[in-house]
Design an enzyme around this catalytic site. Structure first.
Site, PDB file in Angstrom:
ATOM      1  N   LYS A   1       0.846  -1.202   0.000  1.00 16.23           N
ATOM      2  CA  LYS A   1       0.000   0.000   0.000  1.00 16.23           C
ATOM      3  C   LYS A   1       0.877   1.246   0.000  1.00 16.23           C
ATOM      4  CE  LYS A   1      -0.313   0.168   5.035  1.00 16.23           C
ATOM      5  NZ  LYS A   1      -0.929  -0.557   6.150  1.00 16.23           N
TER       6      LYS A   1
ATOM      7  N   TYR B   1      17.356  30.372   9.968  1.00 18.29           N
ATOM      8  CA  TYR B   1      16.218  31.149  10.489  1.00 18.29           C
ATOM      9  C   TYR B   1      16.107  31.069  12.010  1.00 18.29           C
ATOM     10  CZ  TYR B   1      14.083  31.372   5.791  1.00 18.29           C
ATOM     11  OH  TYR B   1      13.810  31.594   4.472  1.00 18.29           O
TER      12      TYR B   1
HETATM   13  C1  LIG Z   1      -0.223  -1.696   6.728  1.00 16.67           C
HETATM   14  C2  LIG Z   1      -0.904  -2.902   7.176  1.00 16.67           C
HETATM   15  C3  LIG Z   1      -0.196  -4.103   7.389  1.00 16.67           C
HETATM   16  C4  LIG Z   1       1.307  -4.194   7.325  1.00 16.67           C
HETATM   17  O1  LIG Z   1       1.839  -3.817   8.585  1.00 16.67           O
HETATM   18  P1  LIG Z   1       3.428  -3.816   8.846  1.00 16.67           P
HETATM   19  O2  LIG Z   1       3.530  -3.429  10.276  1.00 16.67           O
HETATM   20  O3  LIG Z   1       3.979  -2.781   7.937  1.00 16.67           O
HETATM   21  O4  LIG Z   1       3.917  -5.162   8.530  1.00 16.67           O
HETATM   22  C5  LIG Z   1      -0.927  -5.229   7.678  1.00 16.67           C
HETATM   23  N1  LIG Z   1      -2.276  -5.200   7.793  1.00 16.67           N
HETATM   24  C6  LIG Z   1      -2.980  -4.060   7.627  1.00 16.67           C
HETATM   25  C7  LIG Z   1      -4.454  -4.091   7.784  1.00 16.67           C
HETATM   26  C8  LIG Z   1      -2.327  -2.878   7.332  1.00 16.67           C
HETATM   27  O5  LIG Z   1      -3.020  -1.755   7.182  1.00 16.67           O
END
Ligand SMILES: *Cc1c(COP(=O)(O)O)cnc(C)c1O
Length: 373
Positions: free
Chosen positions: A36, A268
């Site tokens: 994702k 800054y």
């Molecule tokens: C992002 C996500 C994962 C992966 O989690 P990691 O800690 O990056 O391995 C698994 N399940 C769901 C529902 C997620 O949103």
């Protein structure tokens, strides 16, 4: 769309992602690669292709549209959308691209079932259960109602049942993992008793490495560990994540190198004053490049294998670092993430300085122009 017109380059080692996948897959079960958010900044299609080559046959994306964008690159693999349908148009994409959406409420389920029935196709779904995140999902008490409604939805095929752990990476909170795992086990058992056949899926990366013996279920969802981050770094379970290799580094260029006399301030707001005569390099990176202003006076970069601390505020496209005693010149490469030897900067380092987690560092550094090596 990467951040345009800057000097940062985020370099991705796809072979490291493949090696991390093999290590996780070696722990058993079916491993879905969580790609994702543009594969946590590493590139959706590039990551999916290399993982397919490594033997991965299932992927989890965020939005349904991200799954649709992925479909042509991997025509046969399973694609799960973790966000599921948010808008009505997502339902058409789910059916059109054979995406398995996480479904978290009755409204979504009925809409998708209705559309699938009208189109005379099956919709394969993943039912999402809340066992402790209190974010999205059906709860255990919904099971009887869910089973009743599914009887009237012949177009729906439950391919997966999932839940998400809130504390898998925190050894002090493993008791809560057990609570979630047991709740999830009861839910899966009740659904199976009613005749449903599906893959159960609870574990994320930390879950795979620490909890798969008790709560592995059939299918695991590996995200952050694929990209080489050890979720247990800094805890007493650090060795669980040994052998993962970081897949991202981010470099930029030095713009200017100059002396700063003792007593002069830098950048800054005059938040940094030189206590001694020093040499400062001004680097082409700033908060417009996702190099957070939160790193002001806190972070460090890696120059020729040496940590060089940030001095003063991070600006929109420039940041100053203390390079006293290190030979360097305009045009030289400097690492914001990665670098040579033991002083290389890790995503965990940046996250610690920035007050966030490595996930955010990877997602945001990945917005810069990428190169694949
Ligand atoms: C992002 C996500 C994962 C992966 O989690 P990691 O800690 O990056 O391995 C698994 N399940 C769901 C529902 C997620 O949103």
């Amino acid at each position: 769309m990467p951040i345009a017109h800057n000097y940062l380059r985020t370099r991705v080692r796809l072979d490291h992602i493949a090696a991390n996948y093999k290590r996780l897959a070696g722990l058993g079960g079916r491993v879905l690669a969580v790609i994702k958010a543009d594969a946590y900044g590493h590139g959706l299609l590039e990551t999916a292709r290399v993982l397919t080559g490594a033997g991965c046959d299932g992927f989890a994306v965020g939005s349904v549209a991200e799954g649709a964008a992925l479909r042509a690159a991997i025509p046969r693999a399973a694609i799960v959308s973790l966000l599921g349908p948010v808008l009505p148009e997502d339902d058409a994409m789910i059916l059109g691209h054979s995406i398995i959406p996480f479904i978290h409420d009755f409204g979504q389920l009925e809409r998708l079932a209705g559309r699938a029935a009208r189109k005379r196709v099956k919709a394969r779904v993943a039912l999402k259960f809340d066992t402790g995140m209190a974010r999205l999902g059906f709860v255990e008490a919904d099971v009887p109602e869910l089973l009743k409604r599914l009887e009237d939805m012949p177009a729906i095929e439950v391919a997966m049942v999932g839940s998400h752990l809130a504390t898998a990476d925190d050894p002090a909170a493993f008791a809560f993992v057990a609570e979630q795992g047991e709740g999830f086990g009861r839910i899966c058992a009740a659904l199976r008793r009613a005749g449903l056949a599906f893959e159960g899926s609870l574990c994320n990366s930390a879950g795979i490495m620490a909890h798969a013996d008790r709560f592995g279920f059939e299918t695991r969802r590996a995200g952050i560990a694929l990209y080489g981050v050890n979720p247990f770094l800094g805890t007493d379970r650090e060795t669980l994540g040994q052998g993962l290799v970081a897949a991202m580094e981010t470099v930029t260029r030095i713009v200017s190198v100059h002396d700063v006399a003792a007593g002069r301030s830098v950048s800054y707001g005059r938040t940094f004053t030189a206590e001694r005569d020093m040499r400062v390099a001004v680097v082409a990176a700033g908060y417009a490049d996702a190099y957070s202003r939160g790193l002001s006076n806190a972070g460090a970069m890696c120059l020729a294998g040496k940590r060089v601390p940030i001095v003063g505020r991070v600006c929109m496209q420039l940041t100053a670092v203390d390079v006293t005693g290190i030979a360097c010149a305009p045009g030289d490469v400097i690492h914001l993430l990665g670098g040579q030897g033991p002083e290389a900067v890790t995503a965990n380092d940046v996250a610690g300085w920035w007050g966030t987690i490595p996930y955010e560092v990877l997602c945001l550094f990945g917005l810069n122009p990428r190169e694949y090596v």
